[in-house]
Enzyme design. Structure first.
Site, mmCIF file in Angstrom:
data_model
loop_
_atom_site.group_PDB
_atom_site.id
_atom_site.type_symbol
_atom_site.label_atom_id
_atom_site.label_comp_id
_atom_site.label_asym_id
_atom_site.label_seq_id
_atom_site.Cartn_x
_atom_site.Cartn_y
_atom_site.Cartn_z
ATOM 1 N N LYS A 1 0.836 -1.124 0.112
ATOM 2 C CA LYS A 1 0.029 -0.119 -0.108
ATOM 3 C C LYS A 1 0.836 1.327 -0.023
ATOM 4 O O LYS A 1 1.946 1.551 0.676
ATOM 5 C CB LYS A 1 -0.787 -0.125 1.249
ATOM 6 N N GLU B 1 -18.955 -5.608 11.350
ATOM 7 C CA GLU B 1 -20.079 -4.733 12.345
ATOM 8 C C GLU B 1 -20.895 -5.976 12.833
ATOM 9 O O GLU B 1 -21.258 -5.457 13.936
ATOM 10 C CB GLU B 1 -20.815 -3.882 11.340
ATOM 11 N N ARG C 1 -25.096 -1.887 8.508
ATOM 12 C CA ARG C 1 -24.854 -3.418 8.111
ATOM 13 C C ARG C 1 -25.147 -4.404 9.130
ATOM 14 O O ARG C 1 -24.918 -5.543 9.114
ATOM 15 C CB ARG C 1 -23.217 -3.514 7.764
#
Length: 589
Positions: A248, A336, A364
């Site tokens: 990244k 979640e 969610r």
């Protein structure tokens, strides 16, 4: 930038005219282009830099948009956008009226599925693949690009589980860089680390056991390898899985070394990579920091306090609790649903659980809030960061639905503080012991006052707070948008006509105060930074109807539409809840 390869590229067909040995030069120019724009206009940087080679290789090998490419979340899709017809207006990215920071179907045929929340790509691409089978289009390819943090989510596993028992033409590409926004966590991370290090026997490969044709891990920055593997997989039928290793922030030294900061670093020097300093020592704190630092302060006094976050320790400032009390602060990854039910399980054992989730992501876990927490009346403390309009992240991230989707749930208290002091005090009050679960919603960005770490005060449950007394019009607001209201009233030539009440408690409403308000005013105006349908204003209208009040009620808030991206002030203006719009409305009363 004259004479550069990127100048010749508008669409993927242009990429396919290049020789393979030209692709590294295109990658370098694409990285430079992304850095040039994002350094000035801001946005998500590290993720897009990390997949430059993959992005080019995918569009080089596959026949996009006929072959369908789905990017999970979409943080990493800047290169994709630049190479698919949006290079010339990429500088409008995330700005009002400009292109979205995430893939968006209405924006381009190359954006095959709108994304902004994680872990949807496998299910979406599988749905496309099955649809192609039904239509008899067996030649079409369907590709899902997903990160190692997103693939740990339950929905991604559900998609893998289903895909493995089909013969759908699906390619899942795992972009493994060991980080989402924060470093990846969990047993799957350890498994993938073992695979990368060669410490996991190939015969025990969990992806193969799910009936995928597994390839990898391979270097995601090496074009020779990428082109070879993608070409092979393009011509392989059934469910396939390519495991690539990337870095990244690749190509910008600082972004590689500090991957958390450079996920979305704000403005930075494109030559040195240094983030441009903002003199913020004299500014009020961010609401997320008020939460995080207050939680640590409370945890020092209350050993039963536990903190939970689904993959957002930095964004939510749960990192402070994780540093101070590592055994009592848990990052569960992008999960979640698990976060909410984990909190419920802890609450059954007498723990005081602060479950910190962005407002848009609590959507969610809606069933878990109802079934696992509220139905059992467990006193979980939900801290909903990024409530209201969040600005440039746009429609997928605005926290404007939480009042409406939580308001109908029995047993659940809903509170929206006016400022940082009230946020601090409601956190203190909640940990003293409640008979019900509570959702505390607060916005992205900075609070109101510099001197905020004052002695704790217990908040009386269910009570509204009168802020100003007037003669004719009662303005009822909830949350920090009340500060806009207060300024607008104070600047109005008709200020004496207006009363202003802060309803921190959306549920339960202070009905005693409402009766007094309705009996002493000629008109009611409600103001909120959430959707007006089903929100705070709707509750006031319901109260009036139930009690046979006939006063005119005007509700202000987010209209019945998905609000796009722009600065928070621009979006508040669009919704008529900024200071100027409110002033105009009040002047017309």
């Amino acid at each position: 930038m004259a004479g550069k390869l990127l100048d010749t590229i508008q669409y993927p067909n242009d990429i396919r005219k290049l020789m393979p040995e030209q692709l590294p030069q295109l990658a370098a120019e694409l990285r430079e282009f992304i850095i040039d724009i994002v350094s000035v206009k801001e946005g998500h940087l590290g993720a897009s830099l990390g997949v430059v080679e993959l992005t080019i290789a995918l569009h080089y090998v596959f026949d996009t948009p006929n072959d369908l490419l789905v990017w999970d979340v979409g943080h990493q899709a800047y290169g994709h956008k630049i190479l698919t017809g949006r290079k010339d207006n990429f500088d409008t990215n995330r700005q009002l009226g400009g292109i979205s920071g995430f893939p968006k179907r209405s924006e381009s045929e190359y954006d095959t599925f709108g994304t902004g929340h994680s872990s949807t790509s496998i299910s979406a691409a599988l749905g496309m693949a099955i649809a192609s089978q039904i239509k008899g289009d067996t030649a079409k390819n369907h590709i899902a690009v997903i990160g190692d943090a997103s693939i740990a989510s339950g929905m991604a596993f559900e998609g893998l589980n289903h895909a493995g028992v089909t013969d759908a033409n699906l390619l899942v590409i795992l972009n493994d860089n060991a980080i989402g926004i924060d470093p990846s966590v969990g047993a799957l991370k350890h498994y993938l680390t073992q695979v990368k290090d060669g410490r996991n026997p190939r015969q025990n490969n969990m992806i193969k056991s799910l009936n995928f044709d597994y390839t990898g891990p391979v270097d995601g920055h090496d074009f020779t390898t990428l082109l070879k593997e993608l070409t092979k997989l393009k011509n392989t039928k059934g469910p396939k899985f390519l495991h690539i290793i990337t870095t990244k922030g690749k190509g910008l030294k600082q972004a590689e070394e500090d991957q958390v900061k450079y996920h979305a670093p704000g403005k930075f020097d494109k030559l040195t990579g240094e983030v441009l300093a903002v003199a913020d020592s004299h500014l009020p704190p961010k609401y997320q920091d008020v939460f995080g630092l207050t939680l640590v302060e409370l945890a020092q006094q209350n050993p039963k306090i536990i903190g939970i976050t689904p993959a957002m320790p930095s964004g939510s400032s749960m990192k402070f609790m994780m540093e101070a009390f590592p055994q009592r602060a848990i990052d569960v990854g992008i999960a979640e649903q698990h976060a909410v039910t984990l909190a419920a399980g802890m609450a059954t054992q007498g723990m005081v659980v602060f479950c910190n989730i962005y407002s848009t992501f609590l959507q969610r876990a809606y069933d878990q809030v109802i079934h696992d927490v509220a139905l059992q009346n467990l006193p979980v403390i939900f801290c909903l960061d990024r409530a209201g309009l969040v600005g440039e992240d746009g429609a997928t991230h605005h926290g404007v639905f939480d009042i409406a989707y939580l308001n109908c749930i029995p047993n659940l208290i809903i509170f929206a503080p006016l400022n940082e002091s009230e946020l601090r005090n409601i956190l203190y009050t909640a940990q003293l012991g409640l008979e019900h679960p509570i959702a505390i919603r607060y916005p992205r960005g900075r609070s109101q006052n510099v001197n905020w770490q004052l002695p704790f005060l217990k908040i009386e449950m269910g009570k509204a707070v009168p802020l100003k007394t007037g003669t004719d019009v009662a303005v009822l607001s909830t949350g920090t948008i009340g500060n806009n209201v207060a300024i607008s009233i104070s600047e109005s030539e008709k200020s004496s006509l207006f009363s202003h009440y802060h309803f921190g408690f959306v549920k339960p409403l202070d009905e005693d105060a409402l009766h007094a308000i309705f009996k002493s005013h000629k008109k009611i105006i409600t103001v909120e930074d959430g959707t007006v349908i089903g929100g705070f204003g709707s509750s006031i209208i319901f109260f009036a109807a139930k009690n046979n009040y006939s006063l005119e009620i005007k509700t202000l808030g987010v209209p019945d539409s998905f609000i796009e991206h722009g600065s928070t002030s621009e979006l508040q203006h669009y919704c008529n809840i900024d200071v100027k719009s409110l002033s105009d409305i009040f002047s017309a009363c």
